[in-house]
Structure formats: C-alpha cells, structure tokens
Design a protein around this motif. Structure first.
Motif, PDB file in Angstrom:
ATOM      1  N   ALA A  35       0.838  -1.196   0.000  1.00  0.00           N
ATOM      2  CA  ALA A  35       0.000   0.000   0.000  1.00  0.00           C
ATOM      3  C   ALA A  35       0.872   1.245   0.000  1.00  0.00           C
ATOM      4  N   ILE A  36       0.303   2.323  -0.525  1.00  0.00           N
ATOM      5  CA  ILE A  36       0.909   3.639  -0.399  1.00  0.00           C
ATOM      6  C   ILE A  36       0.219   4.317   0.774  1.00  0.00           C
ATOM      7  N   ILE A  37       0.988   4.597   1.826  1.00  0.00           N
ATOM      8  CA  ILE A  37       0.414   5.089   3.074  1.00  0.00           C
ATOM      9  C   ILE A  37       0.661   6.592   3.200  1.00  0.00           C
ATOM     10  N   ALA A  38       0.413   7.134   4.384  1.00  0.00           N
ATOM     11  CA  ALA A  38       0.599   8.567   4.621  1.00  0.00           C
ATOM     12  C   ALA A  38       2.012   8.983   4.247  1.00  0.00           C
ATOM     13  N   GLY A  39       2.121  10.177   3.676  1.00  0.00           N
ATOM     14  CA  GLY A  39       3.406  10.679   3.230  1.00  0.00           C
ATOM     15  C   GLY A  39       3.858  10.105   1.905  1.00  0.00           C
ATOM     16  N   GLY A  40       3.003   9.316   1.247  1.00  0.00           N
ATOM     17  CA  GLY A  40       3.359   8.729  -0.033  1.00  0.00           C
ATOM     18  C   GLY A  40       4.333   7.580   0.060  1.00  0.00           C
ATOM     19  N   LEU A  41       4.493   6.994   1.251  1.00  0.00           N
ATOM     20  CA  LEU A  41       5.458   5.916   1.458  1.00  0.00           C
ATOM     21  C   LEU A  41       4.867   4.564   1.063  1.00  0.00           C
ATOM     22  N   ASP A  42       5.736   3.686   0.595  1.00  0.00           N
ATOM     23  CA  ASP A  42       5.353   2.327   0.220  1.00  0.00           C
ATOM     24  C   ASP A  42       5.525   1.415   1.435  1.00  0.00           C
ATOM     25  N   ALA A  43       4.498   0.637   1.751  1.00  0.00           N
ATOM     26  CA  ALA A  43       4.569  -0.258   2.906  1.00  0.00           C
ATOM     27  C   ALA A  43       3.853  -1.558   2.597  1.00  0.00           C
ATOM     28  N   TRP A  44       4.156  -2.560   3.392  1.00  0.00           N
ATOM     29  CA  TRP A  44       3.483  -3.856   3.319  1.00  0.00           C
ATOM     30  C   TRP A  44       2.557  -3.947   4.534  1.00  0.00           C
ATOM     31  N   LEU A  45       1.260  -3.938   4.273  1.00  0.00           N
ATOM     32  CA  LEU A  45       0.273  -4.001   5.344  1.00  0.00           C
ATOM     33  C   LEU A  45       0.060  -5.448   5.781  1.00  0.00           C
ATOM     34  N   VAL A  46       0.152  -5.692   7.072  1.00  0.00           N
ATOM     35  CA  VAL A  46      -0.227  -6.979   7.655  1.00  0.00           C
ATOM     36  C   VAL A  46      -1.628  -6.785   8.217  1.00  0.00           C
ATOM     37  N   THR A  47      -2.625  -7.432   7.608  1.00  0.00           N
ATOM     38  CA  THR A  47      -4.019  -7.046   7.831  1.00  0.00           C
ATOM     39  C   THR A  47      -4.798  -7.959   8.765  1.00  0.00           C
ATOM     40  N   ARG A  48      -4.243  -9.128   9.095  1.00  0.00           N
ATOM     41  CA  ARG A  48      -5.018 -10.070   9.894  1.00  0.00           C
ATOM     42  C   ARG A  48      -4.408 -10.238  11.285  1.00  0.00           C
ATOM     43  N   TYR A  49      -5.280 -10.561  12.227  1.00  0.00           N
ATOM     44  CA  TYR A  49      -4.909 -10.486  13.637  1.00  0.00           C
ATOM     45  C   TYR A  49      -3.748 -11.407  14.002  1.00  0.00           C
ATOM     46  N   GLU A  50      -3.862 -12.689  13.698  1.00  0.00           N
ATOM     47  CA  GLU A  50      -2.835 -13.635  14.135  1.00  0.00           C
ATOM     48  C   GLU A  50      -1.480 -13.303  13.518  1.00  0.00           C
ATOM     49  N   ASP A  51      -1.476 -12.888  12.254  1.00  0.00           N
ATOM     50  CA  ASP A  51      -0.219 -12.508  11.607  1.00  0.00           C
ATOM     51  C   ASP A  51       0.353 -11.244  12.239  1.00  0.00           C
TER      52      ASP A  51
END
Length: 408
Positions: A35-51
C-alpha cells in the motif's frame, strides 16, 4: 507479489472520516498487501490479527528506521537532528531499547499510575467546571486535549501553560496526509521543540524535583546511563507520546458513544462497564491507524508472502482489530465485549509503556463526562465531524451540546 500497491487516499475526506470499508476490503484480499500510506510511502500491510500478533514479536522486524531501505523515511526527520529522533526507545531495538525502557518503566507501573487517579479526577473536574454552565463545548480543545497534556506535564515537571506551543510543534512534525511533509516546516518545528526541551532540562537541572525529568537528568549527569541525544529524545518522546494518543482515545471514545446511542445509554446506566468500554474503543476505532511500523532486517515470510529486506512493514492494528477470525461481530461496537485482546497498544517488548495511564485517563475522563454532562449530544451531524488524517486517528473537533448545570 505482483499486485500493484493500493493507495490509502488521505486526500479523500470520506476515507479520513471512515477508513474501515477500505480496510475491510484489504483484509479480505489477503493477509499481506502492499500500500501507499501517509506521506506517499510504500509499505506492506499486515491485515489479519494472528499474523499481526506474531509480527509484533518477530525479531527480524526492526523498530529502527535506519534499517529501512526507503531513504524518504530518514529524509522526513529534521536534517540536523536525526540522531536524536532515532534515539528513542520507540525507535530502538535491544539492547538499547531494554536500557532506555528500564529508566522510565517505574513511573508507569499499574500501582504508580493508580496513585494518580485523584489528581486526574481533579483536573477533569476543573476542565468540566468551565463548560458545565454553558451547555456547549468543543470537547477536543476544551477537554480531551488539555487533560492528558496537564497530566504528562505534571509527571515530567514542565509548565502546562506551554501546551499550546508543543501541541503546535507536534502537529507539524507528526500529522501526515497524502503527500510528503514539507521538510522545512518539520525542521523549524523540531528546532523550536528542541530549544524548548533544552531550556526545561537546564531549569530542571538547576532545581531538581520529585519528577521523571529530574530522574532522567540524574541518569545522564551522574549515572552515565543516557547520552545527551538520548536524554533529549526521551524527553521529547515522553512529552509527545504521553498525550497525543490519549487525546484521540478520549475524543474518539466519546464520539463512538454519541453515534451509538444504545451503547451510550448502557454505559450511563452501568458505569462499572467503563474498563471494558475503554478496551472496546481501542479495538473498534483506536487512536493509531492503520498501525505500527517495523522494518525488515532480512527477507521475511509473513503469511506465505515474502517481504523484502529493508521494506516498511505496517502491522495494521486498526484492520486486524476488526478481523472476524478473531472477534465476534467485529464491526459492531459492544462495550460488554469480554475477549478483547486488541493490538492498539502493540505487543511484545514494545507494548505501550503508557497503557495503564491512558486507560486510567480514559476511564476518568469519559466516566466523568457522562456523569456531569446530561443529555450529551453532537452539535453537528456525524457526517460533519472532522478527523485527523494519517497515522494518528481521532476527531479534530468534537462540538457537543448538553443540559447546562451547576458546578460539582
């Protein structure tokens, strides 16, 4: 992964007001999502609870921004103060993190924090005394902001009257939108903040007291357990982190109740549910969104996805805390929820040191508002509430009405 990163649209007021439909879609698309997050930075979102829970304790994921391959993360820090800004326990790993956290942990034990309850109640009542006769308030500026600022200022031994200045500098340094922040603005805010911190360190050194700042100065001057950059950084971190997320917890919790009248009535009738309610506010719409940043020291496999060395990993607590695999009816606000192991305070060695204080302030603040402001209601439609964009989530303003009353 071959998929293109999704943009988190911080320029869209609808997303800022309610990011959860997009968050839900991202979680449903997969456990790890670029995802492109705040500030235009590229990140890998970990979206699920156990992970997310596992990632928060994974030593291959560093808190130190110097482990990031994206140079923009360092470039967002003031050019001449980068060493100070990365010398906090929030942005360090063991053994430095262990040493730094030990220096302040005694000030935030459950027993020590519980002893602050009478003073927190006193500050709460004084702030509400000013608005009770009027029947109207803007509960961020009038209440949710000055309460935690006063508490942390007293804990550190700095003048509470300076709160408007350090709030302004903090907003310049931390508030993020869709674009990269202006480095000139950040530099100026940090120089002013550093001058402010330095001045008060010198004043406290000349007249030490029974406060946390005096203890840190002693650790620097006489015990050699802190260097100069670490002393500056620790003071900055405690001052800012000690209030900013608690403002959002208090204001966000009240906003959640005002948009869920059944829950508001239940909590008025059963104030014993306040501790559970605070945990539910943290889970349902917590003060950090989408989550907590880490940086991959090496290639790391998360939920079958290989995240490359140096990547920014955003453990998306705001998304994971509505994971239906972990929480029953996660989209529903339920202040009676019992099994509420949310990730809003993190997990592992970086679990929020100030969590007991934030919980206590939230309980006292929200409980007293419900007791002293009868017929509390939003002064504007819920769709007209404005929310802080990027990283730190909470109402920017919270105008309310209520039946005026006397003091007490």
């Amino acid at each position: 992964m071959s998929q293109q990163p999704v943009l988190l649209p911080y320029a869209d007021p609808a997303f800022v007001a309610d990011p959860f439909p997009l968050y839900r879609r991202l979680r449903e698309e997969g456990p790890v999502r670029r995802a492109i997050i705040a500030g235009g930075l590229d990140a890998w979102l970990v979206t699920r609870y156990e992970d997310g829970l596992a990632a928060l304790s994974d030593p291959r994921l560093s808190s130190d921004v110097r482990d990031a391959s994206d140079p923009r993360l360092i470039e967002q820090l003031p050019e001449f103060e980068r060493e100070s800004m990365v010398s906090t326990m929030l942005r360090s790993d063991p053994p430095d993190h262990t040493r730094l956290r030990r220096l302040v942990s005694k000030a935030f034990t459950a027993r020590r924090v519980a002893g602050l309850r009478p003073r927190i109640q006193e500050i709460t009542d004084r702030l509400l005394d000013a608005v009770v006769p009027t029947g109207r308030a803007e509960l961020v500026a009038d209440f949710a902001l000055p309460l935690p600022v006063t508490v942390i200022s007293e804990l550190l031994g700095v003048p509470v009257d300076d709160r408007y200045d350090f709030q302004r500098w903090t907003d310049a340094m931390l508030v993020r939108g869709e674009e990269m922040p202006d480095p000139v603005v950040i530099d100026e805010a940090w120089h002013q903040m550093r001058a402010y911190v330095t001045k008060h360190l010198e004043a406290k050194r000349a007249r030490p007291g029974d406060d946390l700042l005096s203890a840190l100065i002693n650790a620097h001057d006489h015990e050699q357990r802190l260097n100069h950059d670490e002393l500056i950084a620790m003071t900055f971190l405690l001052l800012v982190a000690g209030y900013i997320t608690t403002v959002n917890l208090i204001a966000g919790g009240i906003a959640a109740l005002l948009t869920h009248p059944g829950q508001l009535t239940l909590l008025r009738d059963r104030p014993d549910l306040l501790p559970d309610a605070i945990e539910e506010f943290l889970r349902y719409d917590g003060p950090v969104s989408p989550g907590i940043a880490r940086f991959a020291r090496e290639d790391v496999e998360i939920a079958g996805v290989t995240v490359p060395r140096g990547a920014t990993v955003l453990i998306a607590s705001a998304i994971a805390d509505r994971d239906p695999a972990r929480f029953t009816e996660p989209e529903r606000l339920d202040i009676t929820r019992q099994d509420n192991g949310h990730l809003a305070f993190g997990h592992g060695i970086h679990y929020c040191l100030g969590a007991p204080l934030a919980r206590l302030e939230g309980q006292v603040a929200i409980g007293t508002v419900l007791r002293r402001l009868p017929d509390l209601a939003l002064a504007v439609p819920p769709t007209q509430l404005t929310w802080r964009p990027g990283g730190l989530r909470g109402p920017a303003r919270l105008p309310v009405t209520f039946t005026p009353g006397g003091l007490g």
